[in-house]
Design a protein around this motif. Structure first.
Motif, PDB file in Angstrom:
ATOM      1  N   ARG A  98       5.173  18.324  -6.074  1.00 36.69           N
ATOM      2  CA  ARG A  98       4.697  19.301  -5.001  1.00 36.69           C
ATOM      3  C   ARG A  98       3.425  19.535  -4.414  1.00 36.69           C
ATOM      4  NH1 ARG A  98       8.676  22.821  -3.009  1.00 36.69           N
ATOM      5  NH2 ARG A  98      10.020  22.454  -4.680  1.00 36.69           N
ATOM      6  N   TYR A  99       2.759  19.660  -5.148  1.00 36.95           N
ATOM      7  CA  TYR A  99       0.654  19.875  -5.259  1.00 36.95           C
ATOM      8  C   TYR A  99      -0.282  17.942  -5.535  1.00 36.95           C
ATOM      9  CZ  TYR A  99       3.773  24.557  -6.729  1.00 36.95           C
ATOM     10  OH  TYR A  99       3.791  25.503  -6.316  1.00 36.95           O
ATOM     11  N   LEU A 100       1.084  17.765  -5.695  1.00 41.72           N
ATOM     12  CA  LEU A 100      -0.167  17.033  -6.071  1.00 41.72           C
ATOM     13  C   LEU A 100       0.048  15.463  -5.219  1.00 41.72           C
ATOM     14  CD1 LEU A 100      -1.142  16.978  -9.863  1.00 41.72           C
ATOM     15  CD2 LEU A 100      -2.178  17.523  -8.119  1.00 41.72           C
ATOM     16  N   PRO A 101      -0.418  14.456  -5.097  1.00 40.85           N
ATOM     17  CA  PRO A 101      -0.301  12.889  -4.190  1.00 40.85           C
ATOM     18  C   PRO A 101       0.822  12.270  -5.501  1.00 40.85           C
ATOM     19  CG  PRO A 101      -2.342  13.389  -4.035  1.00 40.85           C
ATOM     20  CD  PRO A 101      -2.222  14.501  -5.493  1.00 40.85           C
ATOM     21  N   LEU A 102       1.615  10.689  -5.875  1.00 44.27           N
ATOM     22  CA  LEU A 102       2.583  10.343  -6.579  1.00 44.27           C
ATOM     23  C   LEU A 102       1.543   9.532  -6.960  1.00 44.27           C
ATOM     24  CD1 LEU A 102       5.467   9.294  -4.330  1.00 44.27           C
ATOM     25  CD2 LEU A 102       5.619  10.368  -6.427  1.00 44.27           C
ATOM     26  N   THR A 103       0.483   9.141  -6.622  1.00 45.60           N
ATOM     27  CA  THR A 103      -0.674   8.463  -7.164  1.00 45.60           C
ATOM     28  C   THR A 103      -1.925   9.348  -8.404  1.00 45.60           C
ATOM     29  OG1 THR A 103      -2.309   9.353  -5.539  1.00 45.60           O
ATOM     30  CG2 THR A 103      -1.437   6.802  -5.116  1.00 45.60           C
ATOM     31  N   VAL A 104      -1.498  10.642  -8.643  1.00 49.29           N
ATOM     32  CA  VAL A 104      -2.373  11.313  -9.207  1.00 49.29           C
ATOM     33  C   VAL A 104      -1.077  12.237 -10.059  1.00 49.29           C
ATOM     34  CG1 VAL A 104      -2.989  13.464 -10.148  1.00 49.29           C
ATOM     35  CG2 VAL A 104      -3.944  12.450  -7.591  1.00 49.29           C
ATOM     36  N   THR A 105       0.404  11.986  -9.940  1.00 48.92           N
ATOM     37  CA  THR A 105       0.754  12.316 -10.727  1.00 48.92           C
ATOM     38  C   THR A 105       1.694  11.159 -11.731  1.00 48.92           C
ATOM     39  OG1 THR A 105       3.077  11.939  -9.157  1.00 48.92           O
ATOM     40  CG2 THR A 105       2.342  14.147 -10.235  1.00 48.92           C
ATOM     41  N   SER A 106       1.602   9.575 -11.616  1.00 50.19           N
ATOM     42  CA  SER A 106       2.152   8.387 -12.045  1.00 50.19           C
ATOM     43  C   SER A 106       0.593   8.301 -13.342  1.00 50.19           C
ATOM     44  CB  SER A 106       2.211   7.957 -10.917  1.00 50.19           C
ATOM     45  OG  SER A 106       1.444   7.147 -10.567  1.00 50.19           O
ATOM     46  N   ALA A 107      -0.311   8.181 -12.198  1.00 55.27           N
ATOM     47  CA  ALA A 107      -1.199   7.764 -13.389  1.00 55.27           C
ATOM     48  C   ALA A 107      -1.386   9.027 -14.407  1.00 55.27           C
ATOM     49  CB  ALA A 107      -2.841   7.906 -12.825  1.00 55.27           C
ATOM     50  N   ILE A 258       1.321   1.862  -3.819  1.00 52.64           N
ATOM     51  CA  ILE A 258       1.638   1.898  -2.002  1.00 52.64           C
ATOM     52  C   ILE A 258       2.802   2.669  -1.467  1.00 52.64           C
ATOM     53  CG2 ILE A 258       2.806   0.007  -0.765  1.00 52.64           C
ATOM     54  CD1 ILE A 258       2.388  -1.695  -3.451  1.00 52.64           C
ATOM     55  N   ALA A 259       3.704   3.342  -1.835  1.00 52.43           N
ATOM     56  CA  ALA A 259       4.102   4.089  -1.781  1.00 52.43           C
ATOM     57  C   ALA A 259       3.614   5.708  -1.145  1.00 52.43           C
ATOM     58  CB  ALA A 259       5.763   4.445  -2.620  1.00 52.43           C
ATOM     59  N   SER A 260       2.649   5.928  -1.684  1.00 53.65           N
ATOM     60  CA  SER A 260       2.297   7.780  -1.732  1.00 53.65           C
ATOM     61  C   SER A 260       1.533   7.124  -0.449  1.00 53.65           C
ATOM     62  CB  SER A 260       1.451   7.659  -2.753  1.00 53.65           C
ATOM     63  OG  SER A 260       0.653   8.837  -2.768  1.00 53.65           O
ATOM     64  N   TRP A 261       0.626   5.858  -0.395  1.00 55.16           N
ATOM     65  CA  TRP A 261       0.435   5.200   0.741  1.00 55.16           C
ATOM     66  C   TRP A 261       0.846   5.375   2.340  1.00 55.16           C
ATOM     67  CZ3 TRP A 261      -4.525   1.491   0.322  1.00 55.16           C
ATOM     68  CH2 TRP A 261      -5.141   1.822   1.633  1.00 55.16           C
ATOM     69  N   LEU A 262       1.867   4.452   2.230  1.00 58.09           N
ATOM     70  CA  LEU A 262       3.582   4.122   2.894  1.00 58.09           C
ATOM     71  C   LEU A 262       4.191   5.328   3.786  1.00 58.09           C
ATOM     72  CD1 LEU A 262       4.018   0.641   2.132  1.00 58.09           C
ATOM     73  CD2 LEU A 262       2.169   1.618   3.537  1.00 58.09           C
ATOM     74  N   PHE A 264       3.427   8.996   2.292  1.00 55.55           N
ATOM     75  CA  PHE A 264       3.555  10.462   2.508  1.00 55.55           C
ATOM     76  C   PHE A 264       1.683   9.759   3.064  1.00 55.55           C
ATOM     77  CE2 PHE A 264       6.010  10.172  -1.313  1.00 55.55           C
ATOM     78  CZ  PHE A 264       7.033  10.754  -0.606  1.00 55.55           C
ATOM     79  N   ASP A 265       1.167   9.383   3.215  1.00 57.51           N
ATOM     80  CA  ASP A 265      -0.168   9.011   4.008  1.00 57.51           C
ATOM     81  C   ASP A 265      -1.276   9.596   3.321  1.00 57.51           C
ATOM     82  OD1 ASP A 265      -1.905   8.465   5.421  1.00 57.51           O
ATOM     83  OD2 ASP A 265      -2.181  10.124   6.355  1.00 57.51           O
ATOM     84  N   GLN A 266      -0.856   9.490   1.739  1.00 57.80           N
ATOM     85  CA  GLN A 266      -1.697   9.741   0.468  1.00 57.80           C
ATOM     86  C   GLN A 266      -2.561   8.682  -0.696  1.00 57.80           C
ATOM     87  OE1 GLN A 266       0.578  12.746  -0.821  1.00 57.80           O
ATOM     88  NE2 GLN A 266      -0.116  14.646  -0.498  1.00 57.80           N
ATOM     89  N   PRO A 267      -3.516   8.224   0.413  1.00 65.67           N
ATOM     90  CA  PRO A 267      -4.042   6.783  -0.359  1.00 65.67           C
ATOM     91  C   PRO A 267      -4.753   7.449  -1.687  1.00 65.67           C
ATOM     92  CG  PRO A 267      -5.184   7.405   1.250  1.00 65.67           C
ATOM     93  CD  PRO A 267      -3.782   8.236   1.377  1.00 65.67           C
ATOM     94  N   PRO A 268      -4.353   5.920  -2.462  1.00 60.89           N
ATOM     95  CA  PRO A 268      -5.802   6.423  -3.637  1.00 60.89           C
ATOM     96  C   PRO A 268      -7.154   5.702  -3.736  1.00 60.89           C
ATOM     97  CG  PRO A 268      -4.845   4.224  -4.219  1.00 60.89           C
ATOM     98  CD  PRO A 268      -4.364   4.554  -2.753  1.00 60.89           C
TER      99      PRO A 268
END
Length: 306
Positions: A98-107, A258-262, A264-268
């Motif tokens: 809810r608060y973080l990009p998928l990239t951060v939570t997954s990493a 890739i999904a976060s970028w495409l 949710f427009d949240q690139p790493p």
């Protein structure tokens, strides 16, 4: 009465393939959960729907075929404990989304192989040498680079993801403990049923329906993706150990980026790439180290048996 299940087999390549497929399926689950979180649905509701659909589909598809074997277990305590760990893992993950990009939570979640290695001594009786302890420490430095404590970029929700990684490690260890004890379908019965029962008193207090057609798709697809993904993962653990399989799940970090970028427009950013690279390198080193130790054991054992 206890029932027979397929025994543990040593088929590492097959196990790796199953894990890679499961990560692609679970990617759909993560995207759907993040989408519903962005729309504003309560976290408790999202988790309940995820496991409610999982449980309903499991009963619909397999209860007529398996009958009472579906819920017969050889170790009820471990099944309940594993289901509870999975509920906590999912709840913390969806809340952090809810608060973080998928990239951060997954990493951050991918520190779980490091945690598994650290816990393998006290929980599994395995010896962890100094090289692997160094790799664990380096991996957590990578986590600090991503989380950036003390900086303006730091998000307290990152601590929620760290808690998720801890319970994910417990879940992986329990999954391995149940391999050869209960079948994959029985494991999925308790993995879906335990969260549904525990969440039932709280799920409907702040209920909200999706407001967009695509959100309805995400609403209903979560359970199917979760059921299939975890079924494949449970099956993989019958063919190889958790410490051997965990590093290969790192590919999903690329998929999620890739999904976060495409979607949710949240690139790493660059620090994320650096930190994630360190975490991956540490996890792969631990895997390579354990693999070399197992090879050494396989050379010695035949001599000792003569």
């Amino acid at each position: 009465m206890a029932h027979l299940v397929a025994p543990i087999e040593n088929k590492v390549n097959l196990a790796i393939g199953l894990v890679l497929v499961s990560q692609l399926v679970l990617l759909v689950l993560d995207i759907s959960a993040k989408w519903l979180s962005v729309e504003g649905l309560p976290t408790t509701e999202i988790v309940f729907v995820r496991y409610g659909m999982h449980f309903f589909l499991l009963l619909l598809l397999f209860l007529p075929v398996s009958g009472k074997k579906l819920f017969q277990t050889n170790n009820l305590k471990l099944e309940l404990l594993r289901g509870g760990c999975l509920l906590v893992t999912t709840g913390l993950n969806f809340l952090a989304m809810r608060y973080l990009p998928l990239t951060v939570t997954s990493a951050i979640q991918f520190t779980s192989p490091l945690i598994i290695c650290a816990l393998s001594g006290p929980l599994l009786g395995e010896t962890v040498g100094w090289r692997r302890w160094v790799a664990i420490g380096v991996g957590f430095i990578g986590t600090l680079i991503i989380v950036r404590p003390g900086s303006e970029a730091f998000q307290p929700a990152a601590l929620i993801s760290l808690g998720c990684a801890l319970f994910l490690a417990f879940f992986a260890i329990l999954t391995r403990r149940l391999a050869g004890v209960d079948g994959a379908l029985t494991q999925q019965f308790y993995a879906g049923g335990v969260p549904v029962i525990l969440l039932m008193p709280f799920a409907f207090g702040d209920w909200a329906w999706p407001s967009q057609p695509i959100s309805w798709v995400a609403f209903f697809i979560m359970g199917a993706a979760g059921l299939l993904g975890h079924f494949l993962n449970s099956t993989a653990h019958r063919f190889a150990g958790a410490s051997a399989l965990a590093p290969f799940s790192y590919l999903s970090l690329i998929y999620l980026s890739i999904a976060s970028w495409l979607v949710f427009d949240q690139p790493p950013d660059q620090l994320f790439i650096l930190g994630a690279g360190i975490i991956i390198a540490s996890g792969l080193y631990i895997w390579l180290r354990e693999r070399s130790l197992h090879k050494a054991e396989s050379v010695v054992d035949p001599v000792l048996e003569r």
